[in-house]
Write a protein that holds these residues in place. Structure first.
Motif, mmCIF file in Angstrom:
data_model
loop_
_atom_site.group_PDB
_atom_site.id
_atom_site.type_symbol
_atom_site.label_atom_id
_atom_site.label_comp_id
_atom_site.label_asym_id
_atom_site.label_seq_id
_atom_site.Cartn_x
_atom_site.Cartn_y
_atom_site.Cartn_z
ATOM 1 N N LYS A 7 -0.100 8.435 -19.299
ATOM 2 C CA LYS A 7 -0.887 7.187 -19.856
ATOM 3 C C LYS A 7 -0.095 5.906 -19.478
ATOM 4 O O LYS A 7 -0.801 5.074 -18.962
ATOM 5 N N GLU A 8 1.115 5.915 -19.273
ATOM 6 C CA GLU A 8 1.638 4.628 -18.760
ATOM 7 C C GLU A 8 1.533 4.355 -17.343
ATOM 8 O O GLU A 8 1.156 3.374 -16.831
ATOM 9 N N THR A 9 1.514 5.389 -16.564
ATOM 10 C CA THR A 9 1.348 5.507 -15.266
ATOM 11 C C THR A 9 0.173 5.056 -14.773
ATOM 12 O O THR A 9 -0.335 4.353 -13.888
ATOM 13 N N ILE A 68 0.948 11.450 -10.408
ATOM 14 C CA ILE A 68 0.534 13.158 -10.332
ATOM 15 C C ILE A 68 1.489 14.020 -11.140
ATOM 16 O O ILE A 68 0.903 14.890 -11.939
ATOM 17 N N PRO A 69 2.755 13.914 -11.095
ATOM 18 C CA PRO A 69 3.477 14.762 -11.750
ATOM 19 C C PRO A 69 3.605 14.736 -13.264
ATOM 20 O O PRO A 69 3.438 15.598 -13.997
ATOM 21 N N ALA A 70 3.134 13.489 -13.818
ATOM 22 C CA ALA A 70 3.232 13.310 -15.360
ATOM 23 C C ALA A 70 1.861 13.845 -15.684
ATOM 24 O O ALA A 70 1.881 14.548 -16.602
ATOM 25 N N PHE A 71 0.589 13.683 -14.883
ATOM 26 C CA PHE A 71 -0.575 14.095 -15.234
ATOM 27 C C PHE A 71 -0.576 15.868 -15.456
ATOM 28 O O PHE A 71 -0.918 16.375 -16.288
ATOM 29 N N TRP A 72 0.120 16.240 -14.316
ATOM 30 C CA TRP A 72 0.165 17.806 -13.965
ATOM 31 C C TRP A 72 0.903 18.457 -15.078
ATOM 32 O O TRP A 72 0.294 19.475 -15.858
ATOM 33 N N MET A 73 1.865 17.654 -15.456
ATOM 34 C CA MET A 73 2.810 18.409 -16.456
ATOM 35 C C MET A 73 1.977 18.457 -17.917
ATOM 36 O O MET A 73 2.263 19.256 -18.802
ATOM 37 N N SER A 74 1.452 17.455 -18.075
ATOM 38 C CA SER A 74 0.574 16.990 -19.317
ATOM 39 C C SER A 74 -0.644 18.071 -19.599
ATOM 40 O O SER A 74 -0.895 18.429 -20.412
ATOM 41 N N CYS A 75 -0.932 18.520 -18.391
ATOM 42 C CA CYS A 75 -2.097 19.765 -18.600
ATOM 43 C C CYS A 75 -1.473 21.038 -18.770
ATOM 44 O O CYS A 75 -1.942 21.911 -19.563
ATOM 45 N N LEU A 102 -1.272 1.827 -12.841
ATOM 46 C CA LEU A 102 -2.188 2.136 -11.792
ATOM 47 C C LEU A 102 -3.606 1.199 -12.085
ATOM 48 O O LEU A 102 -3.952 0.484 -10.822
ATOM 49 N N GLN A 103 -4.070 1.278 -12.866
ATOM 50 C CA GLN A 103 -5.467 0.527 -13.400
ATOM 51 C C GLN A 103 -5.369 -0.956 -12.982
ATOM 52 O O GLN A 103 -6.045 -1.491 -12.545
ATOM 53 N N ARG A 104 -4.255 -1.571 -13.483
ATOM 54 C CA ARG A 104 -3.874 -2.801 -13.373
ATOM 55 C C ARG A 104 -3.967 -3.236 -11.841
ATOM 56 O O ARG A 104 -4.227 -4.415 -11.627
ATOM 57 N N ALA A 121 0.737 -1.158 0.174
ATOM 58 C CA ALA A 121 -0.093 -0.003 0.120
ATOM 59 C C ALA A 121 0.970 1.257 -0.061
ATOM 60 O O ALA A 121 0.730 2.268 -0.775
ATOM 61 N N ARG A 122 1.998 1.288 0.792
ATOM 62 C CA ARG A 122 2.847 2.317 0.709
ATOM 63 C C ARG A 122 3.652 2.535 -0.434
ATOM 64 O O ARG A 122 3.692 3.552 -0.915
ATOM 65 N N PHE A 123 3.988 1.451 -1.228
ATOM 66 C CA PHE A 123 4.534 1.506 -2.364
ATOM 67 C C PHE A 123 3.741 2.079 -3.535
ATOM 68 O O PHE A 123 3.876 3.259 -4.143
ATOM 69 N N TRP A 124 2.398 1.689 -3.466
ATOM 70 C CA TRP A 124 1.362 2.362 -4.540
ATOM 71 C C TRP A 124 0.997 3.950 -4.150
ATOM 72 O O TRP A 124 0.731 4.505 -4.875
ATOM 73 N N ALA A 125 1.173 4.007 -2.842
ATOM 74 C CA ALA A 125 0.983 5.527 -2.661
ATOM 75 C C ALA A 125 2.021 6.442 -3.014
ATOM 76 O O ALA A 125 1.867 7.504 -3.556
ATOM 77 N N ARG A 126 3.040 5.956 -2.725
ATOM 78 C CA ARG A 126 4.374 6.933 -3.434
ATOM 79 C C ARG A 126 4.476 6.879 -4.715
ATOM 80 O O ARG A 126 4.799 7.910 -5.271
ATOM 81 N N PHE A 127 3.897 5.728 -5.545
ATOM 82 C CA PHE A 127 3.929 5.480 -6.924
ATOM 83 C C PHE A 127 3.000 6.762 -7.538
ATOM 84 O O PHE A 127 3.200 7.587 -8.271
ATOM 85 N N ILE A 128 1.766 6.981 -6.751
ATOM 86 C CA ILE A 128 0.904 8.178 -7.198
ATOM 87 C C ILE A 128 1.649 9.480 -6.881
ATOM 88 O O ILE A 128 1.558 10.327 -7.803
ATOM 89 N N ASP A 129 2.045 9.581 -5.836
ATOM 90 C CA ASP A 129 2.842 10.931 -5.522
ATOM 91 C C ASP A 129 4.146 11.162 -6.530
ATOM 92 O O ASP A 129 4.254 12.435 -7.155
ATOM 93 N N ASP A 130 4.901 10.391 -6.802
ATOM 94 C CA ASP A 130 6.143 10.416 -7.468
ATOM 95 C C ASP A 130 5.874 10.364 -8.975
ATOM 96 O O ASP A 130 6.673 11.102 -9.657
#
Ligand SMILES: N[C@@H](CCC(=O)N[C@@H](CS)C(=O)NCC(=O)O)C(=O)O
Length: 227
Positions: free
Chosen positions: A129-131, A107-114, A135-137, A95-104
């Motif tokens: 798209k890759e991240t 979020i950054p890839a989506f933010w910069m895409s915007c 995550l969806q998996r 759970a900690r791994f995936w929470a960190r994946f979201i933050d690291d």
């Protein structure tokens, strides 16, 4: 007598603040929400989070705790009731791994895409798209990342569940959509309809108006703008 009051220094527009608020609501903890105007931070915020000067900060009695993922874990350990993190050590680590994946990563890839354009934006959209696919998996065969009920990764992902739709509407892109991410979109709806979550969320139109009014500045700086 020991001071056991709970105060949350937060801002309803912040997904990080939302994480802490939902954690407290899931645990049924009585707390006072102290709204922070991030353009004019209170002395209390600066005193309690002098390193980052950001929300959320949880103040339990006299003790301040900053950084949303740390606040969630503190709330889970300090109060009885609902389990936000799994009890199994391996499951907790994951759970900690995936929470960190979201933050690291997510979020950054989506933010910069915007907030980029041209070739640079194409690169961030590919990363995003890759991240999101990765995550969806993690959700396959489950209602929530936490299983049948929401947990650490669901709270960490609140920005994907609610704020991403706002950001992409303002930025004029359509990255997170039903066709490409049906499982993530279904999860986002389920997440937002949990009572502890819906009670904490602002009206989407308020957020759209907020980001639309800051669009040029954010595009120029690539950073959130508060004034
Ligand atoms: N890593 C921090 C991020 C918190 C954060 O970025 N908070 C923003 C609001 S969304 C903030 O307080 N920004 C004020 C500033 O940067 O001056 C966490 O997880 O708590």
């Amino acid at each position: 007598m020991e001071d056991t009051t709970v105060k949350l220094l937060g801002n309803k527009g912040s997904p990080y603040s939302h994480r802490a608020e939902v954690a407290l609501r899931l645990k049924d903890v009585k707390f006072e929400f102290l709204h922070e105007d991030l353009a004019h931070k209170s002395d209390m915020l600066l005193r309690h989070n002098p390193i980052h000067k950001k929300v959320p900060v949880l103040v339990h009695g006299e003790k301040p705790i900053a950084e949303s993922l740390i606040v969630i874990e503190y709330v889970d350990e300090a109060f009885e009731g609902y389990n936000i993190l799994p009890s199994d050590p391996y499951e907790r680590a994951m759970a900690r791994f995936w929470a960190r994946f979201i933050d690291d990563k997510v979020i950054p890839a989506f933010w910069m895409s915007c907030w980029t354009d041209g070739e640079i934006q194409k690169g961030f959209i590919a990363q995003s798209k890759e991240t999101l696919t990765t995550l969806q998996r993690q959700l396959e065969g489950k209602k929530f990342f936490g299983g049948d009920s929401i947990g650490l990764v669901d709270l960490a992902g609140c920005m994907i569940a609610f704020w991403f739709a706002v950001l992409q509407e303002v930025a004029g892109i359509n990255l997170l959509n039903e066709e490409d991410y049906p499982v993530l979109c279904r999860w986002a709806e389920d997440y937002c309809s949990v009572r502890a979550v819906s009670e904490s969320l602002l009206d989407k139109n308020i957020l759209v108006a907020f980001f639309a009014s800051k669009k040029e500045k954010i595009f120029a700086t690539k950073a959130p703008v508060y004034d």
